[in-house]
Design an enzyme around this catalytic site. Structure first.
Site, PDB file in Angstrom:
ATOM      1  N   GLU A   1      -2.801  11.334   3.305  1.00 29.37           N
ATOM      2  CA  GLU A   1      -3.986  11.185   4.132  1.00 29.37           C
ATOM      3  C   GLU A   1      -3.881  12.169   5.294  1.00 29.37           C
ATOM      4  O   GLU A   1      -2.788  12.593   5.675  1.00 29.37           O
ATOM      5  CB  GLU A   1      -4.170   9.750   4.632  1.00 29.37           C
ATOM      6  CG  GLU A   1      -3.012   9.191   5.406  1.00 29.37           C
ATOM      7  CD  GLU A   1      -3.224   7.712   5.749  1.00 29.37           C
ATOM      8  OE1 GLU A   1      -4.391   7.271   5.789  1.00 29.37           O
ATOM      9  OE2 GLU A   1      -2.232   7.014   5.975  1.00 29.37           O
TER      10      GLU A   1
ATOM     11  N   GLU B   1       0.845  -1.188   0.000  1.00 29.67           N
ATOM     12  CA  GLU B   1       0.000   0.000   0.000  1.00 29.67           C
ATOM     13  C   GLU B   1       0.884   1.242   0.000  1.00 29.67           C
ATOM     14  O   GLU B   1       1.853   1.320   0.766  1.00 29.67           O
ATOM     15  CB  GLU B   1      -0.911  -0.002   1.228  1.00 29.67           C
ATOM     16  CG  GLU B   1      -1.780   1.233   1.371  1.00 29.67           C
ATOM     17  CD  GLU B   1      -2.689   1.178   2.586  1.00 29.67           C
ATOM     18  OE1 GLU B   1      -3.057   2.261   3.099  1.00 29.67           O
ATOM     19  OE2 GLU B   1      -3.029   0.064   3.040  1.00 29.67           O
TER      20      GLU B   1
END
Length: 366
Positions: free
Chosen positions: A121, A116
């Site tokens: 974020e 990932e």
């Protein structure tokens, strides 16, 4: 021109995605599952060249968090990517419980085996909590598989927008969040791709982990609400809350040839350690390059130290045409002379476009 890679596909909710989130993800134009509303989509184009990802509180129940709908976009099944400069310019919402993200997942197996890449974020600040960022910081992370506890490793870094900047700024209309992804190396940046704030390479993976980032990945972009990490929304959380996406772009690097490498033999001293400087030459403007080393013998281990402040396994040709790196070789165990025919190390340089070059360096006893 403004563009997006997310025109069609969304995902529905699935048990809070392992994070106990509140949102129900609704596909554009879908009236199911309830309370999705086809007339009020959570993913839409605003007619001015923007993609909107919208989280909406559709009920005050269950109190005090309420019921929320949102959207999670993906390119899985549409387009996979392998290497390049991945960038999106976005204006992000700020509020308790909001968790926007721009990220990638590998196609090489169930998470975390495929890996990932969290390009960006952000979650709100949390009083007395752990990991809160607030409106002036974002976080970039890579996750991969590991045989250690929890079955994964995570390498992360926060970035603070300069000069009091916020993720919801009106000027500029959006901030660019991106990653320069190349073999064995990922560079994270905000606004200026020439100035990464975080670089991670295969050399940074813990001993129990595996570098799985030399394979195809696909994009995701979503706005989550609530859950373990961001915490719950409250009465002041904006509804609707919107991620405004100006563009998502992928740039492929122009061809950059592997650099020239040169070094004299490494001599191991009585303590079983040897060091040598490797000279690395490439055209100025070639960017960062990863240096890896492997040994030809189980007797030896090696490491690279370029002295670079961002990552000691990289050399930076942004402005110079010559760099050096120290190669350290250690005898892993006492087998002096037993494996002499294979006592070499190989240093390999990888460029942002995938170009590579190698140098075999003999290892000798002093």
């Amino acid at each position: 021109p403004r563009s997006t890679l997310f025109p069609y596909t969304t995902l529905f909710r699935s048990s809070g995605w392992g994070n106990h989130e509140l949102e129900i993800y609704c596909a554009a134009g879908a009236a199911a599952p309830a309370p999705c509303d086809a007339k009020n989509p959570n993913a839409l184009q605003d007619g001015e060249g923007h993609l909107i990802i919208r989280a909406v509180r559709v009920s005050d129940e269950p109190a005090p968090t309420g019921t929320w709908t949102s959207a999670r976009m993906k390119t899985l099944g549409l387009k996979d990517f392998q290497y390049g400069r991945m960038e999106s310019c976005m204006k992000l919402p700020v509020g308790a419980g909001l968790w926007p993200a721009f990220w990638m997942l590998g196609t090489g197996g169930k998470w975390p085996n495929g890996g990932e890449i969290d390009i960006m974020e952000i979650i709100p600040q949390q009083e007395g909590g752990d990991g809160g960022l607030g409106p002036t910081k974002v976080e970039s992370t890579i996750h991969g598989p590991s045989t250690a506890a929890k079955g994964l490793f995570s390498l992360a870094q926060d970035y603070s927008l300069p000069d009091g900047g916020r993720v919801d700024d009106a000027k500029p209309a959006c901030h660019a969040y991106g990653a320069i992804w190349s073999p064995f190396m990922i560079e994270m940046y905000v606004n200026d791709w020439r100035k990464p704030f975080y670089i991670r390479t295969a050399a940074d993976v813990p001993a129990e982990g595996r570098w799985v980032f030399n394979a195809p990945f696909y994009f995701l972009m979503n706005l989550a609400v609530g859950g373990d990490w961001p915490g719950p929304p409250d009465k002041n959380t904006p509804s609707p809350a919107e991620v405004v996406v100006d563009y998502v772009r992928v740039y492929k690097a122009a061809a950059v040839a592997g650099p020239k490498l040169s070094a004299t033999p490494i001599k191991i001293n009585a303590g079983g350690v040897g060091e040598k400087e490797v000279r690395v030459s490439a055209a100025a403007g070639s960017g960062f390059m990863y240096l890896g080393c492997v040994t030809g013998s189980a007797e030896l281990v090696c490491s690279v130290d370029s002295g670079n402040a961002l990552n000691r396994a990289v050399v930076d040709f942004s402005a110079q045409d010559t760099q050096t790196a120290k190669i350290t070789v250690k005898r892993a165990h006492e087998q002096e002379g037993k494996d002499a025919a294979h006592r070499t190390i190989t240093v390999t340089a990888y460029t942002v476009s995938g170009g590579e070059s190698s140098l075999a360096i003999p290892v000798e006893e002093r």
